[in-house]
Motif scaffolding. Structure first.
Motif, PDB file in Angstrom:
ATOM      1  N   MET A   1      46.785  32.348  37.895  1.00  0.00           N
ATOM      2  CA  MET A   1      46.724  33.339  38.981  1.00  0.00           C
ATOM      3  C   MET A   1      45.287  33.716  39.321  1.00  0.00           C
ATOM      4  N   PHE A   2      44.522  33.981  38.318  1.00  0.00           N
ATOM      5  CA  PHE A   2      43.142  34.345  38.590  1.00  0.00           C
ATOM      6  C   PHE A   2      42.280  33.182  38.138  1.00  0.00           C
ATOM      7  N   GLU A   7      36.666  33.897  40.744  1.00  0.00           N
ATOM      8  CA  GLU A   7      35.573  34.635  40.127  1.00  0.00           C
ATOM      9  C   GLU A   7      34.223  34.179  40.690  1.00  0.00           C
TER      10      GLU A   7
ATOM     11  N   THR B   9      42.813  42.480  38.045  1.00  0.00           N
ATOM     12  CA  THR B   9      43.151  41.605  36.920  1.00  0.00           C
ATOM     13  C   THR B   9      43.579  42.405  35.696  1.00  0.00           C
ATOM     14  N   VAL B  13      38.344  38.534  31.910  1.00  0.00           N
ATOM     15  CA  VAL B  13      37.488  37.914  32.914  1.00  0.00           C
ATOM     16  C   VAL B  13      36.156  37.637  32.246  1.00  0.00           C
ATOM     17  N   VAL B 117      52.199  41.767  36.969  1.00  0.00           N
ATOM     18  CA  VAL B 117      52.763  40.450  37.209  1.00  0.00           C
ATOM     19  C   VAL B 117      51.805  39.420  36.637  1.00  0.00           C
ATOM     20  N   GLN B 118      52.111  38.933  35.454  1.00  0.00           N
ATOM     21  CA  GLN B 118      51.310  37.925  34.776  1.00  0.00           C
ATOM     22  C   GLN B 118      49.853  38.375  34.647  1.00  0.00           C
ATOM     23  N   ALA B 119      48.917  37.648  35.310  1.00  0.00           N
ATOM     24  CA  ALA B 119      47.512  37.987  35.068  1.00  0.00           C
ATOM     25  C   ALA B 119      46.995  39.124  35.946  1.00  0.00           C
ATOM     26  N   LEU B 120      47.838  39.601  36.857  1.00  0.00           N
ATOM     27  CA  LEU B 120      47.378  40.638  37.783  1.00  0.00           C
ATOM     28  C   LEU B 120      48.251  41.888  37.723  1.00  0.00           C
ATOM     29  N   LEU B 152      49.514  34.109  45.356  1.00  0.00           N
ATOM     30  CA  LEU B 152      48.837  34.580  44.152  1.00  0.00           C
ATOM     31  C   LEU B 152      49.189  33.775  42.914  1.00  0.00           C
ATOM     32  N   LEU B 153      50.341  33.101  42.935  1.00  0.00           N
ATOM     33  CA  LEU B 153      50.708  32.322  41.754  1.00  0.00           C
ATOM     34  C   LEU B 153      49.973  30.980  41.717  1.00  0.00           C
TER      35      LEU B 153
END
Lengths: 794, 200
Positions: A1-2, A7, B9, B13, B117-120, B152-153
Motif C-alpha cells: 500500500m505504501f 515516499e 501511514t 516509514v 486498513v493494512q498499512a494505512l 490504495l491497495l
C-alpha cells in the motif's frame, strides 16, 4: 500500500530546488494563460504543484501572477470542476493569502462559491457570512439558495455564534423551519430519459417512499427515498444535518434552566395542550416555531425507524437518526420542559422496542441520557433503564470499541448525577472495569477521571481487590471471547491458539473452575471482597500471562492504584485504613504472575503514605506487619540457600538478587536523626547481611560492593538513633556479624566454600569424609585467621 | 462538525522515526484558526500554517499508536490485499476511537475516529458532541471511495498526485466538515456525480 515510490515522491516534492521551482511556476502560468484545451498537461502540473505546496510544514510563497490566475480559475463559471478543486486546494496551502481578492467577488454559482468558501473560510468568516445571508434573507422565490449554504453557515456559527444578530437568527430560523417541515413529498424530475416506450402519464411525479418501500406516510424526511430529489428536499437533508448544532448554539442561550423549570411547573398543563396541536404554531415566534418543527421531525424519524429497511445503508441510517432524534428532543426538552410530556411516551415506547436487541445498544445511550435528564420532571421510573444499561452492556459488549467509548463518556458526562441518584452505578464497578480491562491503553485516560466516582466506603475493599486483579479480568474476558468464537468441538482451531492459551481455555470450560470465573466476571459488587481460591484462579489463567492484552492491562494498574489511594485516604476512617493495609500485605504475595507486576504494584500502593498519615496503623497492625516481615525474612533465607543448588542459577540472577537486597539495606542505612523508629528487627538486618555476603561469594565481582555496604552497616549500627532502639545485644550482634562477613569476603575462595557450599551439601557427609576435607579446611582456615589479628572485633 | 480528515501511514516509514506517521492526505476544515483573536490572524499566516501542520502530525502519531496497540492486543495479522480486494480489506479493517483532550492538540476537546486498513489509517476528528454513529458511517464510506479511486491497495502514488479526487469526495460527502444524513438514494446521487468526475 505504501510503496517506496510514494515516499520518494514526497521527498522530491520537499526537496525541490528553488530554481527548478521558479521554472515550474513559470510553466504553469504560461499553460493557464493559453487555451484550456491542453487540459491533461495542465491538470498534471497543477496536481504536482499541489503536492509541492502541501508536502512541507513551511508554507511556500507563489508568484503573484500565478496566484491571480488560480483565483481567476476559481471564480470562473465555465471552468471544469477539477480546476476549481485544484486551485482551491493550492490557494489554501500557499501564501500570500487570497482573502481580500476572493471575498470581494464571491461567485453566484453554487459550486464555485463552495470552493471559494473553502479558501476564504480558512482565513475569515465575515464576508462569506454576509454573502450567504443575502440569499437567506431574500423573499423572492426564484432566488436559488446555493446548495452548500447550510454547511458553510453551520461552520461559521459553530465557531463564531455572535456573528449572527438576533434578527438574522430569526430569519434563518424561519427558513430552516420551512425546509424542515414543508419540503415536497413528490420525487424530483426524473434524471433518466424517458426511453422509447415512455407514455405521457409517467411524466407525473411519483410520490416518495419510505425505506421499506411503502408510500411516504407524512412529510418528507431524510428517511424518505425517491429516484431523484428536488432542491427543497436537498435543503431538507442539509437542514436536518445541522439542526442539532443550530439548536445547541442558538436555542440554549435564553433563560437558565432553573427559570424555565419554574415557569413550566405552573404552565405545563396549559402548555402541553397548546403545543399538542400544531395548528397554532404559526403564531409562535421563529425560534419556538423551529423548535416545534424540529420536534415533529424527530418524532416522525423515530416512527420511521421502526420500518424494516430494504437496504443496509438505510438500516444504518435509521440507527444514526435515532441517536440524533433523541438527542435533539433532549435539547428541546432542556430548553422548554413542556415538551417532556409529549416526548416521554415516544421515548418510552422506543426504549421498549430497542432494549431487547443489543444491536441497538448505541441508540440506547441517548435514551438513558434523556431519562437521566427528564424522568424526574415526568415522574417516570428510570430504574429499569439504568439496570439494563449497567448490567447488560459492559458484560456483553465489552469488546465493542465505539460502544465502550460512548458508554464511558456517558458516565463521565453525568458523573455527579450518577453518583447521587443512580444507585446501581457505583455497584456496577466490576462491570465497568471490563471496558478498561479489554482496551487499557485506549481508555485509561477516561478511567483516571472516572475512578474516584466509583469509590465508596462500603465497597472500597472489593474495589481494591478488583484493581489488583484487573489483569486477571482481562485474561478471563479474552478467554470468554475466544471461547464464544470457537465451538468446543473444533479442536483444531482451538489448538492453534498456542499450547499455553489452550490450557487456560480448557480451564475456562471446566466445571470445577466455573465458580472462580463467575466471580471474576461478575456484574455487580457486593457478593464478597475476594475469593479464597484466588491463587487457583491465577494458576488457571497462567497461560495468559504473556498475552498482549493482559500485559498492557498490567501496565495501567499502578496508575489506577495511585488514584485509588489518593482518593481513599481522603475519605476513609481508621477502620477502613486498617483493613486496606491488611489487604495490601496479604495481596503483595498473591498477585497474578506477570513480569514486573508485583514490583510496580507494591511501589504504587502508597504503603508509606498510609503509614505516615496514620502512624497508629503500625501499632494497631504490628502483629500482622511482623508476621509479614518474618515471612519475608524466611523467604529470603530459603531463596539464597537453595539458589545455588539450581544449575540454572546464572550470574545475572545472582546480581539481581544482590541488587535487591543491596537496595533494601542501603535504604535502611539512610537513617536520619529525626526519623520514626525503624520497623525492622535486628534479625532482619543480620539475615540480609548474610544473604548479601552469600551472593557476593558466588559472584566475586560483587565482593567490593558487599564489603562497602557491610562497613556501612557497622557504622549504622553504632549510630545514635539505632543504638537507642535496639538492645545492646542486638547492636553487638549486627556489628560482629558485619565484621565477620567483611573478613570472610577478603578471602573469596574461603568465603565461597563456607557461605555457599556446592551441591553436595544437600546430603552432607563432610564430617565422615576425611578426604573431602571440610574438617581439614576448617583447620586451615582457623590457622589463617588466627594469624591475622584484624579478625578480632574492634 | 468535523475538524479534519487524514490518510496516513501506520506501517514503518524508513525516512521517519518508528513512532511517526507520514500523512499522505490531509484536509483541515480550518476551524482551529477561527478561534484565534483578530490581530493574530492577519499577523503571521506562516506560523499558523506551521502550527496547523504540526497539530495534524500529532493526531496522526496518536492514531498510529492506537492502531498498533489494537492490532497487538487482538493478535491480528493481516494478509496483504491487492487491487480488486477493496471490500475484503475494508471488511477486515480495525476501527477505534480516542479522545483528544484540551490542547492535545486542538484547542477544544475532540474525538478521533479511525479505521486501520493494512498499512494505512483513515482518521476523522470530530467535535465532542458529534453523532459518532453517523461519523463512523461517513468515515467508512470515505475510506471505501478512497481505496477504490486512489487505488490504495496498489503500489502507485495516486494518493499524492490525485488528491483532487479526495477533495471532490469531501465536497459531496462532508461539505465543509458537515456530516450528512444520506439515505441510499442521496448517496447514490452523490456516487453518480463522483463517478462522472473520476472518469474525466
Amino acid at each position: 500500500m505504501f510503496a517506496p515510490g510514494t515516499e520518494s515522491l514526497v521527498k522530491q516534492a520537499r526537496e525541490i530546488q528553488e530554481e527548478e521551482l521558479q521554472r515550474f511556476y513559470g510553466r504553469i502560468s504560461k499553460h493557464l494563460l493559453s487555451n484550456k484545451e491542453v487540459a491533461v498537461e495542465v491538470v498534471d502540473s497543477l496536481q504536482r504543484l499541489h503536492l509541492i505546496v502541501s508536502a512541507t510544514k513551511y508554507a511556500r510563497t507563489l508568484p503573484p501572477d500565478l496566484i491571480k490566475k488560480l483565483q481567476t480559475l476559481l471564480r470562473s463559471l465555465s471552468c471544469p470542476e477539477q480546476f476549481q478543486i485544484l486551485s482551491s486546494a493550492i490557494l489554501r496551502e500557499s501564501l500570500p493569502l487570497s482573502l481580500h481578492t476572493l471575498s470581494t467577488e464571491l461567485s453566484q454559482d453554487s459550486r464555485a462559491l463552495s470552493y471559494m468558501a473553502s479558501v476564504v473560510l480558512s482565513q475569515d468568516l465575515l464576508p462569506l457570512c454576509q454573502h450567504l445571508l443575502k440569499f437567506l434573507e431574500s423573499r423572492q422565490p426564484e432566488v436559488q439558495v446555493p446548495k452548500h449554504t447550510l454547511p458553510i453557515l453551520s461552520k461559521i456559527f459553530s465557531f463564531s455564534p455572535k456573528i449572527l444578530s438576533e434578527d438574522q437568527v430569526n430569519v434563518v430560523s424561519r427558513k430552516l423551519a420551512d425546509w424542515l417541515r414543508y419540503a415536497s413529498v413528490h420525487q424530483g424530475a426524473s434524471m433518466s430519459s424517458g426511453g422509447f416506450f415512455t407514455s405521457p402519464r409517467i411524466r407525473q411525479p411519483a410520490p416518495m417512499t419510505e425505506v421499506d418501500g411503502a408510500v411516504a406516510g407524512d412529510f418528507f424526511t431524510v428517511l424518505c427515498v425517491g429516484q431523484s430529489y428536488t432542491e427543497d428536499q436537498w435543503m431538507n437533508m442539509y437542514t436536518f444535518s445541522m439542526m442539532k448544532n443550530w439548536l445547541l448554539t442558538y436555542d440554549t442561550e435564553g433563560t437558565s434552566n432553573a427559570e424555565s423549570d419554574d415557569r413550566s411547573e405552573v404552565d405545563s398543563s396549559v402548555m402541553s395542550m397548546v403545543s399538542a396541536t400544531s395548528s397554532s404554531s404559526r403564531l409562535l415566534p421563529p425560534k419556538e416555531r423551529l423548535r416545534e418543527k424540529a420536534f415533529e421531525y424527530c418524532h416522525r424519524l423515530i416512527e420511521q425507524s421502526d420500518r424494516k429497511a430494504l437496504k443496509r445503508t438505510d438500516a444504518e441510517l435509521q440507527k444514526a437518526c435515532l441517536v440524533e432524534s433523541v438527542a435533539i428532543m433532549d435539547i428541546i426538552c432542556n430548553e422548554d420542559a413542556s415538551y417532556v410530556y409529549r416526548a416521554f411516551p415516544c421515548i418510552k415506547a422506543l426504549y421498549g422496542r430497542l432494549s431487547p436487541d443489543l444491536a441497538f445498544a448505541r441508540a440506547l445511550l441517548p435514551i438513558a441520557q434523556f431519562y437521566l435528564n427528564h424522568s424526574e420532571t415526568a415522574a417516570v421510573d428510570s430504574e429499569a433503564v439504568f439496570y439494563q444499561v449497567f448490567t447488560r452492556f459492559p458484560a456483553e459488549l465489552f469488546n465493542e470499541p465505539m460502544l465502550a467509548f460512548e458508554f464511558v463518556h456517558f458516565c463521565l458526562h453525568n458523573v455527579s448525577v450518577l453518583q447521587e441518584k443512580v444507585v446501581i452505578y457505583r455497584h456496577s464497578f466490576p462491570n465497568l472495569l471490563k471496558f478498561l480491562a479489554w482496551n487499557s491503553p485506549g481508555l485509561i485516560s477516561e478511567y483516571v477521571e472516572l475512578l474516584p466516582s466509583l469509590l465508596a466506603p462500603e465497597t472500597a475493599i472489593e474495589l481494591l481487590h478488583s484493581l489488583l486483579d484487573l489483569p486477571c479480568l482481562a485474561a478471563a474476558l479474552d478467554l470468554q471471547h475466544r471461547s464464544s468464537c470457537y465451538p468446543a468441538l473444533d479442536r483444531a482451531v482451538w489448538d492453534q491458539q498456542g499450547s499455553k492459551i489452550t490450557a487456560s481455555l480448557d480451564a475456562f470450560r471446566q466445571p470445577s473452575y466455573r465458580g472462580l470465573f463467575l466471580y471474576i466476571l461478575r456484574p455487580e459488587a457486593g457478593t464478597g471482597d475476594t475469593i479464597d481460591r484466588l491463587s487457583t484462579l491465577h494458576e488457571a489463567l497462567e497461560g495468559m500471562v504473556e498475552s498482549p492484552r493482559v500485559v498492557r492491562c498490567a501496565q495501567i494498574v499502578p496508575v489506577l492504584l495511585h488514584i485509588y489511594f489518593n482518593t481513599v485516604t481522603q475519605m476513609a476512617d481508621e477502620k477502613l485504613l486498617n483493613q486496606l493495609l491488611l489487604v495490601l500485605l496479604e495481596r503483595s504475595s498473591l498477585l497474578f504472575n506477570i513480569k514486573n507486576f508485583s514490583t510496580e504494584v507494591v511501589f504504587s500502593t502508597h504503603l508509606q503514605t498510609l503509614c505516615k498519615l496514620h502512624p497508629p496503623l503500625i501499632v494497631d497492625q504490628y502483629k500482622e506487619l511482623l508476621e509479614f516481615v518474618t515471612l519475608f525474612i524466611h523467604s529470603i533465607y530459603l531463596a539464597i540457600l537453595y539458589l545455588s543448588y539450581d544449575p540454572r542459577c546464572t550470574v545475572e540472577l545472582i546480581t539481581s538478587f544482590f541488587e535487591g537486597i543491596e537496595a533494601v539495606l542501603f535504604e535502611i542505612t539512610q537513617v536520619r536523626q529525626s526519623s520514626s523508629p525503624p520497623c525492622y528487627s535486628p534479625r532482619l538486618l543480620t539475615v540480609l547481611m548474610t544473604a548479601l555476603a552469600k551472593l557476593a561469594s558466588r559472584s566475586q565481582d560483587l565482593i567490593p560492593r558487599a564489603s562497602l555496604l557491610l562497613s556501612k552497616m557497622r557504622s549504622f549500627a553504632r549510630s545514635g538513633p539505632v543504638a537507642v532502639y535496639f538492645s545492646e545485644e542486638d547492636t553487638e550482634e549486627i556489628i560482629t556479624r558485619a565484621h565477620e562477613l567483611i573478613n570472610l569476603l577478603k578471602l573469596p575462595n574461603v568465603a565461597q566454600f563456607v557461605l555457599a557450599p556446592s551441591t553436595h551439601g544437600d546430603s552432607p557427609r563432610w564430617h565422615r569424609d576425611t578426604n573431602a576435607g571440610l574438617p581439614q579446611r576448617m583447620r586451615a582456615i582457623s590457622g589463617l585467621l588466627h594469624n591475622h589479628s584484624n579478625f578480632l572485633p574492634a | 462538525m468535523v475538524v479534519c480528515f487524514l490518510i496516513h501511514t501506520v506501517c514503518p516509514v524508513s525516512a521517519l522515526s518508528p513512532a511517526e506517521s507520514r500523512i499522505l492526505y490531509s484536509r483541515d476544515f480550518g476551524l482551529e484558526d477561527v478561534e484565534l483573536s483578530g490581530e493574530s490572524r492577519e499577523d503571521n499566516p506562516e506560523k499558523r500554517r506551521l502550527a496547523r501542520k504540526e497539530k495534524l502530525g500529532v493526531v496522526a502519531r496518536q492514531v498510529r499508536s492506537a492502531v498498533c496497540l489494537s492490532r497487538e492486543m487482538a493478535g491480528s495479522v493481516y494478509v496483504e490485499a491487492v487491487l480488486g480486494e477493496e471490500a475484503v480489506a475494508l471488511g477486515e479493517a480495525e476501527r477505534g476511537v480516542l479522545s483528544l483532550g484540551h490542547g492535545e492538540p486542538f484547542a477544544g476537546q475532540s474525538v478521533a475516529l479511525w479505521l486501520g486498513v493494512q498499512a494505512l489509517a483513515f482518521t476523522l476528528v470530530c467535535q465532542p458532541q458529534e453523532n459518532l454513529l453517523l461519523a463512523e458511517g461517513t468515515l467508512r464510506n470515505l475510506a471505501r471511495h478512497c481505496l477504490e479511486e486512489l487505488r490504495l491497495l496498489g503500489t502507485g502514488s495516486e494518493v499524492l498526485l490525485k488528491s483532487d479526487r479526495v477533495d471532490a469526495m469531501l465536497q459531496r460527502l462532508l461539505p465543509h466538515g458537515q456530516l450528512l444524513f444520506l439515505n441510499h438514494r442521496f448517496a447514490q446521487n452523490m456516487d453518480k456525480e463522483l463517478s462522472s468526475y473520476m472518469s474525466k
